[in-house]
Design a protein around this motif. Structure first.
Motif, mmCIF file in Angstrom:
data_model
loop_
_atom_site.group_PDB
_atom_site.id
_atom_site.type_symbol
_atom_site.label_atom_id
_atom_site.label_comp_id
_atom_site.label_asym_id
_atom_site.label_seq_id
_atom_site.Cartn_x
_atom_site.Cartn_y
_atom_site.Cartn_z
ATOM 1 N N ALA A 138 0.841 -1.200 0.000
ATOM 2 C CA ALA A 138 0.000 0.000 0.000
ATOM 3 C C ALA A 138 0.870 1.243 0.000
ATOM 4 C CB ALA A 138 -0.893 0.017 1.239
ATOM 5 N N VAL A 139 0.416 2.251 -0.742
ATOM 6 C CA VAL A 139 0.979 3.595 -0.653
ATOM 7 C C VAL A 139 -0.010 4.373 0.198
ATOM 8 C CG1 VAL A 139 1.624 5.688 -1.893
ATOM 9 C CG2 VAL A 139 2.101 3.452 -2.904
ATOM 10 N N VAL A 140 0.508 5.029 1.253
ATOM 11 C CA VAL A 140 -0.347 5.686 2.245
ATOM 12 C C VAL A 140 0.036 7.156 2.370
ATOM 13 C CG1 VAL A 140 -1.010 5.659 4.689
ATOM 14 C CG2 VAL A 140 -0.552 3.505 3.500
ATOM 15 N N ASP A 141 -0.988 7.986 2.521
ATOM 16 C CA ASP A 141 -0.796 9.410 2.783
ATOM 17 C C ASP A 141 -0.322 9.551 4.224
ATOM 18 O OD1 ASP A 141 -1.072 12.101 3.486
ATOM 19 O OD2 ASP A 141 -2.910 12.358 2.323
ATOM 20 N N GLY A 160 4.344 0.268 2.420
ATOM 21 C CA GLY A 160 4.671 -0.939 3.151
ATOM 22 C C GLY A 160 3.784 -2.096 2.750
ATOM 23 N N GLN A 161 4.134 -3.254 3.219
ATOM 24 C CA GLN A 161 3.389 -4.456 2.887
ATOM 25 C C GLN A 161 2.108 -4.536 3.702
ATOM 26 O OE1 GLN A 161 5.702 -7.892 2.314
ATOM 27 N NE2 GLN A 161 3.948 -9.220 2.012
ATOM 28 N N VAL A 162 1.031 -4.960 3.043
ATOM 29 C CA VAL A 162 -0.240 -5.207 3.709
ATOM 30 C C VAL A 162 -0.147 -6.606 4.303
ATOM 31 C CG1 VAL A 162 -2.736 -5.453 3.382
ATOM 32 C CG2 VAL A 162 -1.463 -3.729 2.077
ATOM 33 N N GLY A 163 -0.591 -6.763 5.530
ATOM 34 C CA GLY A 163 -0.485 -8.055 6.197
ATOM 35 C C GLY A 163 -1.301 -9.147 5.531
#
Length: 139
Positions: A48-51, A59-62
């Motif tokens: 995911a790319v997060v604001d 970071g990686q999504v679980g």
């Protein structure tokens, strides 16, 4: 059935991916590699790319078992009316748009091949995102 059932399952996968995304996500990127015939095993990477407010974060999504099961079901459904996909790319944007790309070549990452297609693009995804959109969200 066939294609209509596959489309319905794609929607299940997209909704589940969005449901497990971190707060503030702007884009989700997933890649699944399927091996096996009767019992499908998936090698997955979901990110995911997060604001992050003052910067983009990545970071990686679980691992999520319902998402895994939904993707495995989509692989099974792809056998009707054609061959099962061996690789599946999914990009979901926060506005609800998505792009799904199945592939039929032998999987690479699960075979230990580390290249741009299998893993390299994920290692540089944030750099690519920032280059296209700038370092600060909303700027």
């Amino acid at each position: 059935m066939g294609l209509a059932e596959q489309q319905g399952q794609v929607e299940v996968v997209v909704r589940r991916f969005a449901a497990i995304a971190p707060v503030g996500w702007a884009r989700l990127v997933g890649n699944w590699e399927a091996t096996g015939d009767d019992e499908v095993t998936l090698n997955w990477i979901t990110t995911a790319v997060v604001d992050g407010g003052d910067r983009w974060q990545y970071g990686q999504v679980g691992y999520d078992e319902p998402l895994y099961d939904a993707v495995a079901r989509l692989n099974q459904l792809s056998a009707d009316p054609g061959p099962r996909w061996t690789t599946l790319d999914l990009v979901v944007d926060a506005d609800g748009s998505f792009r799904l790309t199945p592939g039929y070549e032998p999987p690479k990452r699960s075979q230990g091949i580390h290249d741009e297609e299998s893993l390299g693009r994920f290692e540089r995804y944030l750099d690519t995102w920032v280059a296209e959109r700038g370092p600060v969200p909303g700027a």
